[in-house]
Design a protein around this motif. Structure first.
Motif, PDB file in Angstrom:
ATOM      1  N   HIS B 178       0.824  -1.209   0.000  1.00 37.74           N
ATOM      2  CA  HIS B 178       0.000   0.000   0.000  1.00 37.74           C
ATOM      3  C   HIS B 178       0.857   1.259   0.000  1.00 37.74           C
ATOM      4  CE1 HIS B 178      -4.082  -1.435  -0.108  1.00 37.74           C
ATOM      5  NE2 HIS B 178      -3.678  -2.470   0.613  1.00 37.74           N
ATOM      6  N   ILE B 179       1.969   1.222   0.717  1.00 38.32           N
ATOM      7  CA  ILE B 179       2.878   2.374   0.712  1.00 38.32           C
ATOM      8  C   ILE B 179       3.400   2.595  -0.708  1.00 38.32           C
ATOM      9  CG2 ILE B 179       5.065   3.296   1.578  1.00 38.32           C
ATOM     10  CD1 ILE B 179       4.613   1.704   4.131  1.00 38.32           C
ATOM     11  N   LEU B 180       3.776   1.487  -1.351  1.00 35.36           N
ATOM     12  CA  LEU B 180       4.314   1.579  -2.706  1.00 35.36           C
ATOM     13  C   LEU B 180       3.269   2.109  -3.696  1.00 35.36           C
ATOM     14  CD1 LEU B 180       7.213   0.450  -3.471  1.00 35.36           C
ATOM     15  CD2 LEU B 180       5.940  -1.109  -4.897  1.00 35.36           C
ATOM     16  N   TRP B 181       2.061   1.570  -3.576  1.00 31.83           N
ATOM     17  CA  TRP B 181       0.983   2.032  -4.473  1.00 31.83           C
ATOM     18  C   TRP B 181       0.764   3.525  -4.314  1.00 31.83           C
ATOM     19  CZ3 TRP B 181      -3.083  -2.398  -3.404  1.00 31.83           C
ATOM     20  CH2 TRP B 181      -2.714  -3.513  -4.150  1.00 31.83           C
ATOM     21  N   ASP B 182       0.820   3.968  -3.059  1.00 23.79           N
ATOM     22  CA  ASP B 182       0.632   5.388  -2.779  1.00 23.79           C
ATOM     23  C   ASP B 182       1.689   6.222  -3.505  1.00 23.79           C
ATOM     24  OD1 ASP B 182      -0.151   7.802  -1.242  1.00 23.79           O
ATOM     25  OD2 ASP B 182       1.819   7.496  -0.339  1.00 23.79           O
ATOM     26  N   ARG B 183       2.946   5.763  -3.447  1.00 17.85           N
ATOM     27  CA  ARG B 183       4.033   6.499  -4.131  1.00 17.85           C
ATOM     28  C   ARG B 183       3.806   6.500  -5.647  1.00 17.85           C
ATOM     29  NH1 ARG B 183       5.977   9.754  -0.546  1.00 17.85           N
ATOM     30  NH2 ARG B 183       3.937   9.271   0.305  1.00 17.85           N
ATOM     31  N   LEU B 184       3.391   5.353  -6.175  1.00 16.40           N
ATOM     32  CA  LEU B 184       3.182   5.260  -7.625  1.00 16.40           C
ATOM     33  C   LEU B 184       2.004   6.144  -8.047  1.00 16.40           C
ATOM     34  CD1 LEU B 184       3.795   1.450  -8.203  1.00 16.40           C
ATOM     35  CD2 LEU B 184       5.328   3.362  -8.705  1.00 16.40           C
ATOM     36  N   PHE B 185       1.026   6.208  -7.175  1.00 13.63           N
ATOM     37  CA  PHE B 185      -0.135   7.042  -7.468  1.00 13.63           C
ATOM     38  C   PHE B 185       0.265   8.508  -7.570  1.00 13.63           C
ATOM     39  CE2 PHE B 185      -4.585   7.906  -7.664  1.00 13.63           C
ATOM     40  CZ  PHE B 185      -5.098   6.706  -8.114  1.00 13.63           C
ATOM     41  N   ARG B 186       1.170   8.911  -6.685  1.00  9.66           N
ATOM     42  CA  ARG B 186       1.644  10.299  -6.739  1.00  9.66           C
ATOM     43  C   ARG B 186       2.362  10.586  -8.054  1.00  9.66           C
ATOM     44  NH1 ARG B 186       2.763  12.639  -0.936  1.00  9.66           N
ATOM     45  NH2 ARG B 186       1.222  11.329   0.107  1.00  9.66           N
ATOM     46  N   LEU B 187       3.164   9.628  -8.495  1.00  7.00           N
ATOM     47  CA  LEU B 187       3.871   9.815  -9.768  1.00  7.00           C
ATOM     48  C   LEU B 187       2.872   9.967 -10.905  1.00  7.00           C
ATOM     49  CD1 LEU B 187       6.727   7.205  -9.418  1.00  7.00           C
ATOM     50  CD2 LEU B 187       6.939   9.690  -9.374  1.00  7.00           C
ATOM     51  N   LYS B 188       1.855   9.141 -10.862  1.00 10.73           N
ATOM     52  CA  LYS B 188       0.811   9.165 -11.868  1.00 10.73           C
ATOM     53  C   LYS B 188       0.144  10.542 -11.881  1.00 10.73           C
ATOM     54  CE  LYS B 188      -3.374   6.508 -12.192  1.00 10.73           C
ATOM     55  NZ  LYS B 188      -3.915   7.049 -13.432  1.00 10.73           N
ATOM     56  N   GLU B 189      -0.115  11.058 -10.703  1.00 10.70           N
ATOM     57  CA  GLU B 189      -0.733  12.381 -10.601  1.00 10.70           C
ATOM     58  C   GLU B 189       0.161  13.463 -11.181  1.00 10.70           C
ATOM     59  OE1 GLU B 189      -3.541  11.943  -6.626  1.00 10.70           O
ATOM     60  OE2 GLU B 189      -1.507  12.698  -6.451  1.00 10.70           O
ATOM     61  N   GLN B 190       1.468  13.257 -11.036  1.00 12.89           N
ATOM     62  CA  GLN B 190       2.404  14.252 -11.571  1.00 12.89           C
ATOM     63  C   GLN B 190       2.570  14.142 -13.084  1.00 12.89           C
ATOM     64  OE1 GLN B 190       6.007  13.532  -9.373  1.00 12.89           O
ATOM     65  NE2 GLN B 190       5.009  13.938  -7.415  1.00 12.89           N
ATOM     66  N   GLY B 191       1.928  13.123 -13.658  1.00  9.34           N
ATOM     67  CA  GLY B 191       1.945  13.025 -15.109  1.00  9.34           C
ATOM     68  C   GLY B 191       2.984  12.085 -15.686  1.00  9.34           C
ATOM     69  N   THR B 192       3.657  11.309 -14.818  1.00  9.77           N
ATOM     70  CA  THR B 192       4.608  10.323 -15.330  1.00  9.77           C
ATOM     71  C   THR B 192       3.844   9.176 -15.985  1.00  9.77           C
ATOM     72  OG1 THR B 192       5.988  10.820 -13.418  1.00  9.77           O
ATOM     73  CG2 THR B 192       6.613   8.890 -14.719  1.00  9.77           C
ATOM     74  N   ASP B 202      -5.735  -6.908  -8.165  1.00 12.59           N
ATOM     75  CA  ASP B 202      -6.049  -5.712  -7.372  1.00 12.59           C
ATOM     76  C   ASP B 202      -5.062  -4.593  -7.697  1.00 12.59           C
ATOM     77  OD1 ASP B 202      -4.089  -7.238  -6.236  1.00 12.59           O
ATOM     78  OD2 ASP B 202      -4.643  -6.801  -4.157  1.00 12.59           O
ATOM     79  N   GLU B 203      -3.816  -4.978  -7.966  1.00 11.72           N
ATOM     80  CA  GLU B 203      -2.815  -3.979  -8.334  1.00 11.72           C
ATOM     81  C   GLU B 203      -3.187  -3.316  -9.661  1.00 11.72           C
ATOM     82  OE1 GLU B 203       1.257  -4.313  -7.085  1.00 11.72           O
ATOM     83  OE2 GLU B 203       1.728  -4.836  -9.154  1.00 11.72           O
ATOM     84  N   ALA B 204      -3.587  -4.141 -10.618  1.00  8.88           N
ATOM     85  CA  ALA B 204      -3.980  -3.612 -11.924  1.00  8.88           C
ATOM     86  C   ALA B 204      -5.188  -2.681 -11.778  1.00  8.88           C
ATOM     87  CB  ALA B 204      -4.302  -4.762 -12.873  1.00  8.88           C
ATOM     88  N   GLU B 205      -6.145  -3.079 -10.932  1.00  6.63           N
ATOM     89  CA  GLU B 205      -7.337  -2.246 -10.760  1.00  6.63           C
ATOM     90  C   GLU B 205      -7.007  -0.924 -10.085  1.00  6.63           C
ATOM     91  OE1 GLU B 205     -10.258  -5.976  -9.865  1.00  6.63           O
ATOM     92  OE2 GLU B 205     -11.122  -3.975  -9.640  1.00  6.63           O
ATOM     93  N   GLN B 206      -6.058  -0.974  -9.145  1.00  6.21           N
ATOM     94  CA  GLN B 206      -5.669   0.233  -8.412  1.00  6.21           C
ATOM     95  C   GLN B 206      -4.927   1.220  -9.308  1.00  6.21           C
ATOM     96  OE1 GLN B 206      -5.320   1.264  -5.030  1.00  6.21           O
ATOM     97  NE2 GLN B 206      -6.578  -0.326  -4.089  1.00  6.21           N
ATOM     98  N   LEU B 207      -4.009   0.698 -10.097  1.00  6.01           N
ATOM     99  CA  LEU B 207      -3.038   1.581 -10.738  1.00  6.01           C
ATOM    100  C   LEU B 207      -3.260   1.846 -12.220  1.00  6.01           C
ATOM    101  CD1 LEU B 207       0.283   0.296  -9.121  1.00  6.01           C
ATOM    102  CD2 LEU B 207      -0.927   2.404  -8.584  1.00  6.01           C
ATOM    103  N   CYS B 208      -3.954   0.945 -12.908  1.00  8.72           N
ATOM    104  CA  CYS B 208      -3.967   1.055 -14.375  1.00  8.72           C
ATOM    105  C   CYS B 208      -5.191   1.788 -14.911  1.00  8.72           C
ATOM    106  CB  CYS B 208      -3.918  -0.327 -15.011  1.00  8.72           C
ATOM    107  SG  CYS B 208      -2.437  -1.217 -14.579  1.00  8.72           S
TER     108      CYS B 208
END
Lengths: 287, 318
Positions: B178-192, B202-208
């Motif tokens: 969950h910590i990792l997903w949170d970090r990846l989510f922030r990157l996604k928000e920044q447009g990476t 569940d990972e695919a549903e969360q992040l993709c």
């Protein structure tokens, strides 16, 4: 798609291309040095060992062989019994070249296995702008520096022990360096072929490096060996390096063509090992 | 739609096998990833996801097909493409002989960045990866989750335009994930732009934003998680267990109940029976009314796991 859209996309592409080319340009040029920088940082974590062996081994060997064994030889055979000089003067250049081989056998075996397999940092480097050939270059550069430090310290001790009669003795240091790298590049290439270490590297130590040290005219001239053993010297980079070092350290008399053969042989081994290692690294990292 | 940052067309990778046919790891994959998009490759182990990632990462030469990363051909512009990528490999390859911060310093240099800039960026990234207090620690002393975060920090040292993540949370405990997903989510928000492989639905549903389901080197389906679930599964799934001895026998009755069986579709697994339906509760009521009394029952929302099962007849994690 309409024309203008294509233009915009083409324009973006050329911008991206320009940015990427600029970003990779420095790495294309200096990548090998960046890898060397990394290796120096790693060496710093065992710098004490590096310095300890660099200072300790000349002391041990020069005292044990150059002073201890030499007094036995010189007492029995006279001060100029071995190729016209004292045993210490005869032995010292060989020990110097051997110290370069010792560094090579450390740095081009397990660290290579480590980088490809046990702690696959080479794959990490390869995922950046670095290319496989640059990884090999960088390792050779960093080991060359360590070898140079080790050999220079060794040479200083040779001077302290009065083991260098010749005025061009210092040339023995670069000769030792080339000898160590010529042998080391081949060992590195061999190590790069290993998928697993099931004792091969220990075998290299026992059945290649040890016999090579014993039969390369290190402790006695090659020509006192029976002819059927002398070939070991001829294929050994250590023998070629040692003989060339002796030419500079005390003026060992040998035909000029033979000195030339030493140089060419060492250069050829270095080139073959280097190119082979680069190819293997490319094949292994870019599958 | 803006020009894609990654475009593959009939991408194939095969390896020669001694005395046998070539082994085809990737068998004609085509997809496009838009800038800023978070795109996933979902599939079981051995589906060809990592091989695809390595080709996109310009460290593996394709056998055939077209591949275009940031408009460049990896065969020709390997170092150039890699200068714009951040790579988080499946197997950690941090240098264990160096300290945490040193790993970032040497890596930044690989992109030809000046030392001062790398040092500054390293400190920012240690902060981002919540590792600032570990800067001087040995890598080996970090937990699995921290090592992963350090690898992600390392991948960001060159401010990449695309981040490639190969099984980013495999082997991590739920909290670390969950910590990792949170970090990846922030990157996604920044447009990476994120491209990730996973075999966790569940990972695919969360992040993709969008993903392809891959099996045996081929793409089985493509779409957003919600879209795929809508297309290949029902809204809800009823899971019932009758015990291993009765499972098969009851399965026949459930499948043939009223001619077409329960729900929209029924899947029989060795240990349980899945009934796909708009309403799981309704199906359970009908089942009880018909005299079938499962030992346990569970009504849940449909997931990508069900999509995968539908598409391949197999479970994702076997």
């Amino acid at each position: 798609m309409s024309g203008p859209t294509n233009d915009i996309s083409d324009d973006m592409r050329s911008q991206t291309l320009a940015a990427a080319v600029a970003a990779a340009a420095r790495t294309r040029r200096y990548g090998s040095w960046y890898v060397a920088e990394h290796r120096f940082r790693v060496m710093r974590s065992y710098a004490q060992t590096v310095l300890f062996t660099a200072v300790g081994s000349p002391l041990v060997y020069l005292y044990a062989m150059g002073v201890g064994l030499a007094s036995l030889v010189d007492n029995n055979l006279g001060d100029d019994a071995v190729t016209g000089v004292s045993y210490l003067a005869f032995l010292a250049p060989a020990l110097l070249a051997s110290s370069a081989i010792a560094v090579a056998s450390e740095e081009f075996t397990y660290p290579i296995m480590l980088g490809f397999k046990w702690n696959p940092t080479f794959f990490g480097m390869n995922a950046s702008s670095i290319q496989p050939g640059q990884i090999i270059n960088g390792i050779i550069i960093s080991v060359a520096v360590r070898m140079l430090v080790t050999c220079t310290i060794f040479y200083v001790f040779m001077l302290v022990f009065g083991a260098v009669p010749g005025r061009l003795g210092f040339v023995a240091v670069p000769v030792a360096l080339v000898t160590g790298l010529a042998f080391g590049a081949l060992v590195m290439a061999y190590t790069a072929t290993l998928k697993d270490d099931t004792g091969q590297l220990a075998m290299v130590q026992r059945f290649v490096i040890l016999p090579m040290t014993l039969f390369s005219g290190t402790f006695f001239p090659l020509d006192v060996l029976p002819p059927y053993l002398q070939w070991i010297g001829w294929i050994s980079p250590l023998w070629h390096g040692t003989e060339l070092s002796r030419v500079f350290a005390y003026g060992l008399s040998e035909p000029i063509w033979l000195s030339l053969v030493h140089v060419l042989y060492l250069a050829a081994l270095l080139a073959i090992g280097w190119v082979w290692a680069r190819r293997l690294a490319t094949r292994r990292l870019n599958t | 739609m803006p020009a894609p940052v990654i475009a593959t067309q009939n991408l194939v990778k095969s390896y020669p096998v001694k005395n046998s046919k070539d082994f085809v790891a990737v068998d004609g994959i085509s997809f496009e990833v838009a800038p800023g998009e978070s795109f996933g490759l979902l599939g079981p182990n051995g589906a060809g996801k990592s091989t695809t990632m390595r080709m996109i990462g310009a460290v593996s030469t394709r056998t055939s097909g077209d591949l275009d990363v940031l408009g460049l051909d990896p065969n020709r512009y390997g170092p150039e493409i890699r200068s714009q990528l951040g790579v988080v490999p499946q197997e950690n390859n941090l240098d264990l002989e160096l300290k945490v911060r040193e790993n970032l310093l040497v890596y930044g240099r690989y992109f030809g960045l000046p030392r001062a800039r790398v040092a500054r960026r390293a400190d920012e990234l240690l902060e981002f990866a919540q590792l600032a207090d570990k800067a001087g620690a040995k890598v080996d002393d970090l937990s699995g989750g921290m090592k992963r975060r350090l690898t992600i920090a390392r991948a960001l040292i060159n401010d990449p335009r695309i981040l490639l993540l190969d099984e980013p949370t495999t082997g991590l405990d739920p909290q670390a994930r969950h910590i990792l997903w949170d970090r990846l989510f922030r990157l996604k928000e920044q447009g990476t732009t994120l491209l990730l492989t996973t075999h966790y639905m569940d990972e695919a549903e969360q992040l993709c934003d969008r993903l392809v389901v891959v099996d045996k080197g081929r793409i089985m389906a493509e779409g957003s998680p919600a879209d795929l679930i809508r297309r290949y599964s029902s809204r809800e799934v009823l899971e019932v267990r009758f015990g291993s001895t009765q499972n098969a026998e009851v399965a026949d009755r459930i499948q043939s109940f009223g001619g077409s069986g329960f729900g929209e579709r029924v899947d029989v697994l060795p240990d349980r029976i899945l009934v796909y339906s708009e309403s799981g509760e309704n199906e359970l009521e009908r089942m009880t009314a018909a005299g079938l009394h499962p030992i346990t029952s569970l009504v849940r929302r449909s997931s990508l796991e069900d999509v995968f099962l539908r598409l391949t007849g197999r479970n994702l994690i076997e």
